[in-house]
Design a protein around this motif. Structure first.
Motif, PDB file in Angstrom:
ATOM      1  N   THR A   1       0.887  -1.046  -0.050  1.00 42.68           N
ATOM      2  CA  THR A   1       0.049   0.014   0.127  1.00 42.68           C
ATOM      3  C   THR A   1       0.774   1.297   0.013  1.00 42.68           C
ATOM      4  O   THR A   1       2.029   1.474   0.590  1.00 42.68           O
ATOM      5  N   ALA A   2       0.466   2.342  -0.637  1.00 43.61           N
ATOM      6  CA  ALA A   2       1.327   3.538  -0.657  1.00 43.61           C
ATOM      7  C   ALA A   2       1.195   4.323   0.607  1.00 43.61           C
ATOM      8  O   ALA A   2       1.978   5.031   0.790  1.00 43.61           O
ATOM      9  N   GLU A   3       0.134   4.038   1.398  1.00 43.30           N
ATOM     10  CA  GLU A   3      -0.043   4.865   2.512  1.00 43.30           C
ATOM     11  C   GLU A   3      -0.649   3.720   3.509  1.00 43.30           C
ATOM     12  O   GLU A   3      -1.289   2.863   3.207  1.00 43.30           O
ATOM     13  N   PRO A   4      -0.476   4.196   4.958  1.00 47.31           N
ATOM     14  CA  PRO A   4      -0.843   3.186   5.821  1.00 47.31           C
ATOM     15  C   PRO A   4      -2.430   3.281   5.935  1.00 47.31           C
ATOM     16  O   PRO A   4      -2.969   4.170   5.789  1.00 47.31           O
ATOM     17  N   LEU A   5      -3.110   1.866   5.885  1.00 46.42           N
ATOM     18  CA  LEU A   5      -4.448   1.629   6.107  1.00 46.42           C
ATOM     19  C   LEU A   5      -4.918   1.323   7.618  1.00 46.42           C
ATOM     20  O   LEU A   5      -4.181   0.583   8.053  1.00 46.42           O
ATOM     21  N   SER A   6      -6.213   1.800   7.788  1.00 45.22           N
ATOM     22  CA  SER A   6      -6.541   1.201   9.022  1.00 45.22           C
ATOM     23  C   SER A   6      -6.931  -0.414   8.941  1.00 45.22           C
ATOM     24  O   SER A   6      -6.808  -0.949   7.690  1.00 45.22           O
ATOM     25  N   ARG A   7      -7.168  -1.151   9.915  1.00 44.16           N
ATOM     26  CA  ARG A   7      -7.478  -2.471  10.008  1.00 44.16           C
ATOM     27  C   ARG A   7      -8.666  -2.966   9.311  1.00 44.16           C
ATOM     28  O   ARG A   7      -9.664  -2.149   9.271  1.00 44.16           O
ATOM     29  N   LYS A   8      -8.456  -4.086   8.355  1.00 47.97           N
ATOM     30  CA  LYS A   8      -9.866  -4.591   7.879  1.00 47.97           C
ATOM     31  C   LYS A   8     -10.137  -4.030   6.667  1.00 47.97           C
ATOM     32  O   LYS A   8     -11.349  -4.017   6.188  1.00 47.97           O
ATOM     33  N   THR A   9      -9.345  -2.843   6.187  1.00 46.38           N
ATOM     34  CA  THR A   9      -9.713  -2.268   5.056  1.00 46.38           C
ATOM     35  C   THR A   9      -9.135  -2.877   3.906  1.00 46.38           C
ATOM     36  O   THR A   9      -8.074  -3.179   3.788  1.00 46.38           O
ATOM     37  N   VAL A  10     -10.063  -2.914   2.949  1.00 48.65           N
ATOM     38  CA  VAL A  10      -9.524  -3.590   1.554  1.00 48.65           C
ATOM     39  C   VAL A  10      -9.139  -2.532   0.598  1.00 48.65           C
ATOM     40  O   VAL A  10      -9.676  -1.515   0.296  1.00 48.65           O
ATOM     41  N   PRO A  11      -7.936  -2.503   0.387  1.00 49.30           N
ATOM     42  CA  PRO A  11      -7.343  -1.510  -0.684  1.00 49.30           C
ATOM     43  C   PRO A  11      -7.898  -1.450  -1.905  1.00 49.30           C
ATOM     44  O   PRO A  11      -8.194  -2.410  -2.404  1.00 49.30           O
TER      45      PRO A  11
END
Length: 139
Positions: free
Chosen positions: A113-123
């Motif tokens: 991922t290009a940036e941090p995502l919150s948990r359980k987020t589908v990129p």
């Protein structure tokens, strides 16, 4: 006469560890093991590079027609340290098995991922980027 007999026996002893193409049997087994491991990776993404790490120990062989039959690999994905097991046949009879130590590396492209995502987020596709990778890929 004794000298000629000893010379003939010495030449035959040197040839005993080689097959009809002149390749020593341990080296031939290593080549077959590398080919077998690479054939098991067909259809996988990326590219696998496999090499033998040390010469195999063969059982005592008596016979002229030596054949190696692949049995299995120690791992599903041939990366890192693993081994291949071959059945050894002499003149059609099973005389034992041989283990060939191998090492594999994977080269390909992974997604991150290009940036941090919150948990359980589908990129989404916009949040992913490819990068080259070589080694043992993460599970």
């Amino acid at each position: 006469m004794k000298f000629l007999t000893l010379l003939l026996l010495g030449c035959l002893a040197l040839r005993a560890g080689e097959d009809e193409t002149g390749i020593p049997l341990p080296e031939r087994l290593q080549r077959e093991a590398v080919e077998y491991a690479q054939s098991q990776t067909k259809g996988s993404a990326g590219q696998y590079v496999v090499r033998a790490t040390k010469p195999p120990v063969l059982p005592k062989l008596k016979g002229t027609d030596i054949q190696f039959e692949p049995s299995h690999l120690s791992k599903r994905q041939p990366t890192g340290a693993f081994f291949a097991v071959f059945k050894v046949r002499a003149d059609g009879r099973l005389v034992g098995s041989a283990r060939v130590e191998l090492e594999g590396r994977w080269t390909g492209r992974l997604l991150k991922t290009a940036e941090p995502l919150s948990r359980k987020t589908v990129p989404t596709d916009a949040q992913l980027e490819e990068f080259p990778f070589e080694g043992n890929p993460p599970p």
